[in-house]
Scaffold this motif. Structure first.
Motif, short mmCIF file in Angstrom:
data_model
loop_
_atom_site.label_atom_id
_atom_site.label_comp_id
_atom_site.label_asym_id
_atom_site.label_seq_id
_atom_site.Cartn_x
_atom_site.Cartn_y
_atom_site.Cartn_z
N ILE A 129 -46.33 -32.39 25.06
CA ILE A 129 -45.30 -32.02 24.08
C ILE A 129 -43.96 -31.99 24.80
O ILE A 129 -43.84 -31.43 25.89
N VAL A 130 -42.95 -32.61 24.19
CA VAL A 130 -41.60 -32.64 24.75
C VAL A 130 -40.61 -32.21 23.67
O VAL A 130 -40.68 -32.70 22.53
N VAL A 131 -39.72 -31.29 23.99
CA VAL A 131 -38.63 -30.94 23.09
C VAL A 131 -37.32 -31.31 23.78
O VAL A 131 -37.08 -30.92 24.92
N SER A 132 -36.51 -32.09 23.09
CA SER A 132 -35.27 -32.59 23.67
C SER A 132 -34.07 -32.17 22.84
O SER A 132 -34.14 -32.16 21.60
N GLY A 133 -32.98 -31.85 23.53
CA GLY A 133 -31.75 -31.47 22.85
C GLY A 133 -30.64 -32.45 23.10
O GLY A 133 -30.61 -33.12 24.15
N GLY A 134 -29.73 -32.55 22.15
CA GLY A 134 -28.62 -33.49 22.26
C GLY A 134 -27.27 -32.82 22.23
O GLY A 134 -27.16 -31.59 22.35
N ARG A 135 -26.27 -33.64 22.01
CA ARG A 135 -24.89 -33.15 22.03
C ARG A 135 -24.64 -32.14 20.92
O ARG A 135 -23.74 -31.30 21.02
N GLY A 136 -25.46 -32.17 19.86
CA GLY A 136 -25.30 -31.22 18.76
C GLY A 136 -25.48 -29.78 19.16
O GLY A 136 -25.09 -28.88 18.41
N LEU A 137 -26.03 -29.53 20.35
CA LEU A 137 -26.20 -28.15 20.82
C LEU A 137 -24.90 -27.54 21.34
O LEU A 137 -24.83 -26.35 21.60
N SER A 138 -23.91 -28.38 21.58
CA SER A 138 -22.51 -27.99 21.88
C SER A 138 -22.24 -27.45 23.29
O SER A 138 -21.13 -27.56 23.78
N SER A 139 -23.22 -26.87 23.96
CA SER A 139 -22.98 -26.36 25.32
C SER A 139 -24.30 -26.13 26.03
O SER A 139 -25.36 -26.05 25.39
N GLY A 140 -24.23 -25.99 27.35
CA GLY A 140 -25.42 -25.70 28.12
C GLY A 140 -26.00 -24.34 27.77
O GLY A 140 -27.22 -24.16 27.73
N GLU A 141 -25.12 -23.38 27.50
CA GLU A 141 -25.59 -22.04 27.13
C GLU A 141 -26.37 -22.09 25.82
O GLU A 141 -27.44 -21.49 25.70
N LYS A 142 -25.84 -22.84 24.85
CA LYS A 142 -26.53 -22.96 23.57
C LYS A 142 -27.83 -23.74 23.72
O LYS A 142 -28.81 -23.46 23.03
N TYR A 143 -27.82 -24.73 24.60
CA TYR A 143 -29.05 -25.49 24.87
C TYR A 143 -30.16 -24.53 25.31
O TYR A 143 -31.27 -24.57 24.78
N ARG A 144 -29.87 -23.71 26.29
CA ARG A 144 -30.87 -22.78 26.80
C ARG A 144 -31.27 -21.76 25.74
O ARG A 144 -32.46 -21.42 25.60
N GLU A 145 -30.30 -21.29 24.98
CA GLU A 145 -30.56 -20.27 23.97
C GLU A 145 -31.47 -20.80 22.85
O GLU A 145 -32.34 -20.08 22.36
N VAL A 146 -31.27 -22.05 22.46
CA VAL A 146 -32.01 -22.63 21.34
C VAL A 146 -33.31 -23.29 21.79
O VAL A 146 -34.37 -23.12 21.18
N MET A 147 -33.24 -24.07 22.89
CA MET A 147 -34.35 -24.93 23.27
C MET A 147 -35.44 -24.23 24.06
O MET A 147 -36.64 -24.54 23.91
#
Length: 314
Positions: free
Chosen positions: A197-215
Protein backbone atom coordinates in the motif's frame (compact mmCIF):
# COMPACT_ATOMS: atom_id res chain seq x y z
CA UNK A 1 22.27 -20.18 -23.06
CA UNK A 2 24.03 -18.50 -20.13
CA UNK A 3 22.51 -15.47 -18.44
CA UNK A 4 24.26 -13.30 -15.86
CA UNK A 5 22.45 -11.19 -13.27
CA UNK A 6 24.52 -8.51 -11.54
CA UNK A 7 23.43 -8.29 -7.93
CA UNK A 8 22.75 -5.03 -6.17
CA UNK A 9 23.35 -5.32 -2.43
CA UNK A 10 24.73 -3.61 0.68
CA UNK A 11 27.18 -6.45 1.46
CA UNK A 12 24.59 -7.94 3.81
CA UNK A 13 21.33 -8.26 1.87
CA UNK A 14 20.29 -8.33 -1.77
CA UNK A 15 18.26 -5.39 -3.04
CA UNK A 16 14.70 -6.28 -4.02
CA UNK A 17 15.45 -5.26 -7.62
CA UNK A 18 17.92 -8.16 -7.91
CA UNK A 19 15.20 -10.71 -7.16
CA UNK A 20 13.03 -9.22 -9.91
CA UNK A 21 15.96 -9.34 -12.32
CA UNK A 22 16.53 -13.03 -11.50
CA UNK A 23 12.89 -13.77 -12.38
CA UNK A 24 13.34 -11.94 -15.69
CA UNK A 25 16.58 -13.83 -16.41
CA UNK A 26 14.77 -17.15 -16.03
CA UNK A 27 12.58 -16.25 -19.00
CA UNK A 28 15.58 -16.68 -21.30
CA UNK A 29 15.32 -20.39 -20.63
CA UNK A 30 18.99 -20.95 -19.92
CA UNK A 31 21.35 -21.22 -16.99
CA UNK A 32 21.13 -18.23 -14.63
CA UNK A 33 24.21 -17.15 -12.72
CA UNK A 34 24.46 -14.25 -10.28
CA UNK A 35 27.50 -12.04 -9.79
CA UNK A 36 27.90 -10.75 -6.22
CA UNK A 37 30.83 -8.34 -5.96
CA UNK A 38 31.48 -6.73 -2.61
CA UNK A 39 33.59 -6.81 0.54
CA UNK A 40 32.81 -9.14 3.42
CA UNK A 41 29.59 -9.95 1.59
CA UNK A 42 29.15 -13.59 2.61
CA UNK A 43 25.56 -12.94 3.74
CA UNK A 44 24.57 -11.51 0.35
CA UNK A 45 26.31 -14.40 -1.43
CA UNK A 46 24.46 -16.91 0.73
CA UNK A 47 21.13 -15.22 0.04
CA UNK A 48 21.77 -15.24 -3.71
CA UNK A 49 22.60 -18.94 -3.58
CA UNK A 50 19.27 -19.69 -1.93
CA UNK A 51 17.17 -18.06 -4.66
CA UNK A 52 15.15 -20.41 -6.84
CA UNK A 53 16.35 -20.65 -10.42
CA UNK A 54 19.96 -19.63 -9.74
CA UNK A 55 22.42 -22.28 -10.91
CA UNK A 56 25.63 -20.65 -9.68
CA UNK A 57 26.73 -17.64 -7.65
CA UNK A 58 29.96 -15.93 -8.67
CA UNK A 59 31.55 -14.10 -5.76
CA UNK A 60 34.23 -11.40 -6.01
CA UNK A 61 35.49 -10.11 -2.68
CA UNK A 62 37.72 -7.02 -2.50
CA UNK A 63 37.77 -3.69 -0.70
CA UNK A 64 37.19 -1.71 -3.92
CA UNK A 65 33.88 -3.51 -4.48
CA UNK A 66 32.54 -2.55 -1.04
CA UNK A 67 30.62 0.54 -2.21
CA UNK A 68 29.27 -0.91 -5.49
CA UNK A 69 31.11 1.68 -7.58
CA UNK A 70 29.99 0.94 -11.10
CA UNK A 71 33.31 1.62 -12.83
CA UNK A 72 34.94 -1.31 -11.08
CA UNK A 73 31.84 -3.51 -11.36
CA UNK A 74 31.42 -2.85 -15.08
CA UNK A 75 35.04 -3.78 -15.73
CA UNK A 76 34.68 -6.97 -13.68
CA UNK A 77 31.44 -7.98 -15.43
CA UNK A 78 32.77 -7.18 -18.92
CA UNK A 79 35.79 -9.41 -18.39
CA UNK A 80 33.61 -12.19 -17.01
CA UNK A 81 31.23 -12.00 -19.97
CA UNK A 82 34.06 -12.17 -22.49
CA UNK A 83 35.91 -14.99 -20.73
CA UNK A 84 32.93 -17.23 -20.01
CA UNK A 85 30.65 -16.64 -22.99
CA UNK A 86 27.51 -15.26 -21.39
CA UNK A 87 24.71 -14.49 -23.83
CA UNK A 88 22.86 -11.89 -21.75
CA UNK A 89 23.43 -9.68 -18.73
CA UNK A 90 20.58 -8.28 -16.64
CA UNK A 91 20.26 -5.78 -13.82
CA UNK A 92 17.24 -4.37 -12.05
CA UNK A 93 15.95 -1.03 -13.28
CA UNK A 94 17.01 0.82 -10.12
CA UNK A 95 19.46 3.73 -10.09
CA UNK A 96 22.20 1.11 -9.65
CA UNK A 97 21.18 -0.81 -12.76
CA UNK A 98 20.62 2.31 -14.83
CA UNK A 99 24.10 3.48 -13.91
CA UNK A 100 25.79 0.15 -14.54
CA UNK A 101 24.17 -1.18 -17.74
CA UNK A 102 25.26 1.60 -20.15
CA UNK A 103 28.86 1.41 -18.91
CA UNK A 104 28.91 -2.36 -19.30
CA UNK A 105 27.34 -2.18 -22.76
CA UNK A 106 29.95 0.37 -23.86
CA UNK A 107 32.78 -1.89 -22.70
CA UNK A 108 31.22 -4.77 -24.65
CA UNK A 109 30.52 -2.53 -27.67
CA UNK A 110 26.81 -3.38 -27.81
CA UNK A 111 23.57 -1.39 -27.51
CA UNK A 112 21.70 -1.94 -24.22
CA UNK A 113 17.92 -2.19 -23.90
CA UNK A 114 16.50 -0.40 -20.89
CA UNK A 115 13.33 -0.68 -18.82
CA UNK A 116 12.19 -4.02 -20.25
CA UNK A 117 8.72 -5.10 -19.06
CA UNK A 118 8.36 -8.33 -21.05
CA UNK A 119 10.74 -10.86 -22.60
CA UNK A 120 9.22 -12.75 -25.54
CA UNK A 121 12.50 -14.43 -26.52
CA UNK A 122 16.21 -13.61 -26.47
CA UNK A 123 16.49 -10.40 -28.47
CA UNK A 124 12.73 -9.68 -28.44
CA UNK A 125 11.46 -7.41 -25.70
CA UNK A 126 8.69 -4.99 -24.78
CA UNK A 127 9.48 -1.65 -23.16
CA UNK A 128 7.54 1.58 -22.52
CA UNK A 129 8.07 4.89 -24.32
CA UNK A 130 6.40 8.30 -24.00
CA UNK A 131 6.25 8.04 -20.22
CA UNK A 132 4.58 4.65 -20.43
CA UNK A 133 1.75 5.66 -22.74
CA UNK A 134 3.01 3.39 -25.52
CA UNK A 135 4.49 -0.08 -25.30
CA UNK A 136 6.87 -0.98 -28.11
CA UNK A 137 8.31 -4.29 -29.21
CA UNK A 138 12.08 -4.11 -29.58
CA UNK A 139 14.30 -6.54 -31.47
CA UNK A 140 18.01 -6.60 -30.75
CA UNK A 141 20.47 -8.53 -32.91
CA UNK A 142 23.43 -7.75 -30.66
CA UNK A 143 25.64 -10.78 -29.94
CA UNK A 144 25.46 -9.90 -26.24
CA UNK A 145 22.19 -8.71 -24.71
CA UNK A 146 22.50 -6.11 -21.93
CA UNK A 147 19.19 -5.26 -20.22
CA UNK A 148 17.70 -3.40 -17.33
CA UNK A 149 14.27 -4.66 -16.31
CA UNK A 150 11.42 -2.74 -14.74
CA UNK A 151 11.08 -4.34 -11.34
CA UNK A 152 7.30 -3.95 -11.10
CA UNK A 153 6.86 -6.03 -14.27
CA UNK A 154 8.44 -9.21 -12.86
CA UNK A 155 7.63 -11.09 -9.67
CA UNK A 156 10.46 -11.34 -7.17
CA UNK A 157 12.22 -14.71 -7.31
CA UNK A 158 11.43 -16.87 -4.29
CA UNK A 159 13.80 -18.54 -1.88
CA UNK A 160 14.39 -22.27 -1.91
CA UNK A 161 17.27 -22.70 -4.34
CA UNK A 162 20.60 -24.39 -3.81
CA UNK A 163 23.14 -22.85 -6.17
CA UNK A 164 26.80 -23.71 -6.32
CA UNK A 165 29.37 -21.08 -5.34
CA UNK A 166 32.49 -20.07 -7.23
CA UNK A 167 35.04 -17.54 -6.01
CA UNK A 168 36.40 -15.11 -8.61
CA UNK A 169 39.72 -13.33 -8.58
CA UNK A 170 39.03 -9.60 -8.23
CA UNK A 171 40.28 -7.25 -10.90
CA UNK A 172 42.47 -4.27 -10.10
CA UNK A 173 40.97 -1.12 -8.65
CA UNK A 174 40.59 1.41 -11.46
CA UNK A 175 40.71 4.22 -8.93
CA UNK A 176 38.56 6.58 -11.01
CA UNK A 177 35.88 7.17 -8.38
CA UNK A 178 35.34 6.92 -4.65
CA UNK A 179 32.41 7.17 -2.30
CA UNK A 180 32.58 10.36 -0.26
CA UNK A 181 29.47 9.76 1.82
CA UNK A 182 26.00 8.32 1.85
CA UNK A 183 22.95 9.77 3.56
CA UNK A 184 20.17 7.22 4.03
CA UNK A 185 16.72 8.00 5.36
CA UNK A 186 15.48 5.46 7.89
CA UNK A 187 11.84 4.72 8.50
CA UNK A 188 9.76 2.10 10.25
CA UNK A 189 7.33 2.23 7.33
CA UNK A 190 7.59 -0.18 4.37
CA UNK A 191 10.10 0.59 1.63
CA UNK A 192 8.37 2.51 -1.15
CA UNK A 193 9.03 0.21 -4.09
CA UNK A 194 8.18 -2.96 -2.13
CA UNK A 195 5.10 -1.78 -0.21
CA UNK A 196 1.66 -3.34 -0.77
CA UNK A 197 0.00 0.00 0.00
CA UNK A 198 1.33 3.44 -0.95
CA UNK A 199 -0.17 6.83 -0.09
CA UNK A 200 1.24 9.77 -2.01
CA UNK A 201 0.75 13.50 -1.58
CA UNK A 202 1.06 16.30 -4.09
CA UNK A 203 1.32 20.03 -4.32
CA UNK A 204 -2.28 20.34 -3.14
CA UNK A 205 -1.06 19.72 0.41
CA UNK A 206 0.49 23.23 0.30
CA UNK A 207 3.42 22.64 2.70
CA UNK A 208 5.62 20.03 4.31
CA UNK A 209 3.90 20.58 7.63
CA UNK A 210 0.50 19.94 6.08
CA UNK A 211 1.89 16.89 4.27
CA UNK A 212 2.93 15.33 7.57
CA UNK A 213 -0.27 16.38 9.31
CA UNK A 214 -2.55 14.88 6.65
CA UNK A 215 -0.58 11.98 5.17
CA UNK A 216 1.15 10.37 8.13
CA UNK A 217 -2.05 9.41 10.03
CA UNK A 218 -3.42 7.87 6.83
CA UNK A 219 -0.20 5.94 6.20
CA UNK A 220 -0.11 4.78 9.82
CA UNK A 221 -3.71 3.59 9.66
CA UNK A 222 -3.17 1.65 6.43
CA UNK A 223 0.35 0.41 7.20
CA UNK A 224 1.46 2.14 4.01
CA UNK A 225 4.62 3.62 2.56
CA UNK A 226 4.70 7.35 1.95
CA UNK A 227 5.25 8.78 -1.53
CA UNK A 228 4.94 12.11 -3.28
CA UNK A 229 4.70 13.75 -6.66
CA UNK A 230 7.67 15.58 -8.14
CA UNK A 231 5.91 18.90 -7.52
CA UNK A 232 5.76 18.14 -3.80
CA UNK A 233 9.42 17.10 -3.76
CA UNK A 234 10.54 20.17 -5.72
CA UNK A 235 8.58 22.37 -3.32
CA UNK A 236 10.54 20.88 -0.42
CA UNK A 237 7.61 19.17 1.29
CA UNK A 238 9.47 15.83 1.51
CA UNK A 239 12.88 14.35 0.57
CA UNK A 240 13.43 13.26 -3.04
CA UNK A 241 13.47 9.56 -2.12
CA UNK A 242 9.68 9.90 -1.68
CA UNK A 243 9.22 10.77 -5.35
CA UNK A 244 7.03 8.49 -7.47
CA UNK A 245 7.12 8.92 -11.22
CA UNK A 246 9.14 8.80 -14.38
CA UNK A 247 12.11 10.52 -12.73
CA UNK A 248 11.47 8.94 -9.34
CA UNK A 249 10.50 5.46 -8.23
CA UNK A 250 8.25 3.09 -10.15
CA UNK A 251 5.67 1.41 -7.90
CA UNK A 252 2.86 -1.09 -8.47
CA UNK A 253 1.27 -1.75 -5.07
CA UNK A 254 -2.06 -3.45 -4.40
CA UNK A 255 -3.46 -0.05 -3.35
CA UNK A 256 -2.26 3.42 -4.34
CA UNK A 257 -3.88 6.48 -2.76
CA UNK A 258 -3.11 9.80 -4.50
CA UNK A 259 -3.93 12.85 -2.38
CA UNK A 260 -3.78 16.33 -3.92
CA UNK A 261 -2.01 15.01 -7.03
CA UNK A 262 -3.28 16.33 -10.36
CA UNK A 263 -1.84 13.44 -12.34
CA UNK A 264 0.86 14.77 -14.62
CA UNK A 265 1.96 12.22 -17.20
CA UNK A 266 5.35 11.84 -15.50
CA UNK A 267 3.68 10.85 -12.23
CA UNK A 268 1.24 8.47 -13.88
CA UNK A 269 4.16 6.66 -15.51
CA UNK A 270 5.38 5.66 -12.05
CA UNK A 271 2.16 4.33 -10.52
CA UNK A 272 -0.51 3.51 -13.09
CA UNK A 273 0.25 -0.24 -12.89
CA UNK A 274 -1.07 -0.26 -9.31
CA UNK A 275 -3.88 -2.78 -8.85
CA UNK A 276 -6.31 -0.32 -7.24
CA UNK A 277 -5.93 3.46 -7.49
CA UNK A 278 -7.82 5.90 -5.26
CA UNK A 279 -7.62 9.63 -6.04
CA UNK A 280 -8.63 12.54 -3.80
CA UNK A 281 -8.62 15.95 -5.49
CA UNK A 282 -10.79 19.07 -5.49
CA UNK A 283 -10.59 19.39 -9.29
CA UNK A 284 -13.07 16.99 -10.96
CA UNK A 285 -11.18 17.34 -14.25
CA UNK A 286 -7.79 16.34 -12.82
CA UNK A 287 -6.03 13.78 -15.07
CA UNK A 288 -5.52 11.46 -12.09
CA UNK A 289 -9.21 10.54 -12.26
CA UNK A 290 -8.71 9.06 -15.74
CA UNK A 291 -6.62 6.22 -14.31
CA UNK A 292 -8.19 5.88 -10.86
CA UNK A 293 -10.58 3.12 -9.86
CA UNK A 294 -12.17 5.28 -7.18
CA UNK A 295 -12.26 9.08 -7.10
CA UNK A 296 -13.23 11.49 -4.35
CA UNK A 297 -13.81 15.11 -5.38
CA UNK A 298 -13.48 17.54 -2.52
CA UNK A 299 -11.24 19.30 -0.02
CA UNK A 300 -8.47 16.88 0.94
CA UNK A 301 -8.01 18.63 4.29
CA UNK A 302 -11.54 17.53 5.20
CA UNK A 303 -11.81 14.24 3.35
CA UNK A 304 -8.56 12.58 4.45
CA UNK A 305 -9.16 13.11 8.21
CA UNK A 306 -12.71 11.77 7.71
CA UNK A 307 -11.25 8.74 5.92
CA UNK A 308 -8.76 8.15 8.74
CA UNK A 309 -11.57 8.44 11.30
CA UNK A 310 -13.68 5.98 9.31
CA UNK A 311 -10.80 3.51 9.12
CA UNK A 312 -10.33 3.79 12.88
CA UNK A 313 -13.91 2.59 13.42
CA UNK A 314 -13.38 -0.57 11.37
Amino acid sequence: MKVLVIAEHDNHKLAAATLNAISAAQQFGGEVQVLVAGCDCAAAVSEAGAVQGVAQVLSANAAHYRDQLVENLAALAAGLVRDEGFNAVLAGGSSFGKNLAPRLAALLDVAPVSDVVSIAAPGRYVRPIYAGNVMVSVESDEPMQVLTVRTTAFEAAAAGGNATLRELSPREDLGVSRLVGRELSKSERPELTAARIVVSGGRGLSSGEKYREVMEPLADRLGAALGASRAAVDAGFVPNDYQVGQTGKIVAPDLYVAVGISGAIQHLAGMKDSKVIVAINKDPDAPIFQVSDYGLVGDLFEMVPELVAGLAVQ
